[in-house]
Write a protein that holds these residues in place. Structure first.
Motif, PDB file in Angstrom:
ATOM      1  N   CYS A   1       0.838  -1.202   0.000  1.00 26.82           N
ATOM      2  CA  CYS A   1       0.000   0.000   0.000  1.00 26.82           C
ATOM      3  C   CYS A   1       0.875   1.255   0.000  1.00 26.82           C
ATOM      4  O   CYS A   1       1.783   1.379   0.824  1.00 26.82           O
ATOM      5  CB  CYS A   1      -0.907  -0.027   1.222  1.00 26.82           C
TER       6      CYS A   1
ATOM      7  N   CYS B   1      -0.227   3.255   3.558  1.00 24.80           N
ATOM      8  CA  CYS B   1       0.148   2.810   4.910  1.00 24.80           C
ATOM      9  C   CYS B   1       1.313   1.810   4.908  1.00 24.80           C
ATOM     10  O   CYS B   1       1.793   1.435   5.967  1.00 24.80           O
ATOM     11  CB  CYS B   1      -1.057   2.205   5.634  1.00 24.80           C
TER      12      CYS B   1
ATOM     13  N   HIS C   1       1.350  -1.281   4.193  1.00 28.09           N
ATOM     14  CA  HIS C   1       0.975  -2.660   4.501  1.00 28.09           C
ATOM     15  C   HIS C   1       1.099  -3.540   3.260  1.00 28.09           C
ATOM     16  O   HIS C   1       0.745  -3.126   2.156  1.00 28.09           O
ATOM     17  CB  HIS C   1      -0.465  -2.691   5.026  1.00 28.09           C
TER      18      HIS C   1
ATOM     19  N   CYS D   1      -5.737  -2.527  -0.354  1.00 24.25           N
ATOM     20  CA  CYS D   1      -4.956  -2.782   0.853  1.00 24.25           C
ATOM     21  C   CYS D   1      -5.830  -3.491   1.881  1.00 24.25           C
ATOM     22  O   CYS D   1      -6.962  -3.077   2.136  1.00 24.25           O
ATOM     23  CB  CYS D   1      -4.439  -1.460   1.419  1.00 24.25           C
TER      24      CYS D   1
ATOM     25  N   CYS E   1      -6.059  -0.806   5.117  1.00 31.28           N
ATOM     26  CA  CYS E   1      -6.809   0.467   5.096  1.00 31.28           C
ATOM     27  C   CYS E   1      -7.775   0.557   3.909  1.00 31.28           C
ATOM     28  O   CYS E   1      -8.436   1.574   3.739  1.00 31.28           O
ATOM     29  CB  CYS E   1      -5.832   1.648   5.081  1.00 31.28           C
TER      30      CYS E   1
HETATM   31 ZN   LIG Z   1      -3.005   0.599   3.328  1.00 34.34          ZN
END
Ligand SMILES: [Zn+2]
Length: 125
Positions: free
Chosen positions: A74, A77, A79, A90, A93
């Motif tokens: 992502c 964020c 991730h 993602c 989020c």
């Molecule tokens: Zn994310």
């Protein structure tokens, strides 16, 4: 057939790397293909057998195909998510992302060679 040319490319790559004599000693070829690479493992296997039959060489080779899942990171964020059902979002989020870090590859991961012949035992008269 798409896969046949891929198989020929793989064999050519091995020949470039090891030479025809070297390839003749290879037992197993381990491929890694990403889910996005448009390679169907079963078709790849069939193509491999077809090329072996057609060219009457490298009969000793066994192809192993490992399919890698699609991974994205992502942008928002950071991730890392595994993509299922081609839903590029993602997992943390839910931001849509196309920042693919795995899943497009088509590569020779590993090859194994036939066992070296046993070294001669030194004789002690
Ligand atoms: Zn994310």
């Amino acid at each position: 057939m798409h896969e046949v040319s891929l198989v020929r490319n793989i064999i050519r790559t091995l020949e470039d790397e090891f030479g025809a004599e070297g390839v003749a000693r290879v037992r197993d070829v381990y491929l890694r293909v990403g889910l996005l690479s448009n390679v169907e493992p079963a078709l790849m296997q069939n193509a491999f057998w077809a090329v072996q039959a057609a060219e009457r060489c490298y009969d000793q080779l066994t192809l192993h195909v490992e399919v890698l899942p699609i991974l994205v990171v992502c942008e928002l964020c950071g991730h890392e998510s595994t993509i299922t059902n081609y839903r590029f979002r993602c997992a943390a989020c839910d931001t849509p992302t196309k920042n693919i870090t795995q899943g497009t590859e088509l590569l020779i991961h590993r090859v194994s060679f036939e066992e070296e012949s046993q070294p001669a035992t030194p004789s002690h008269p």
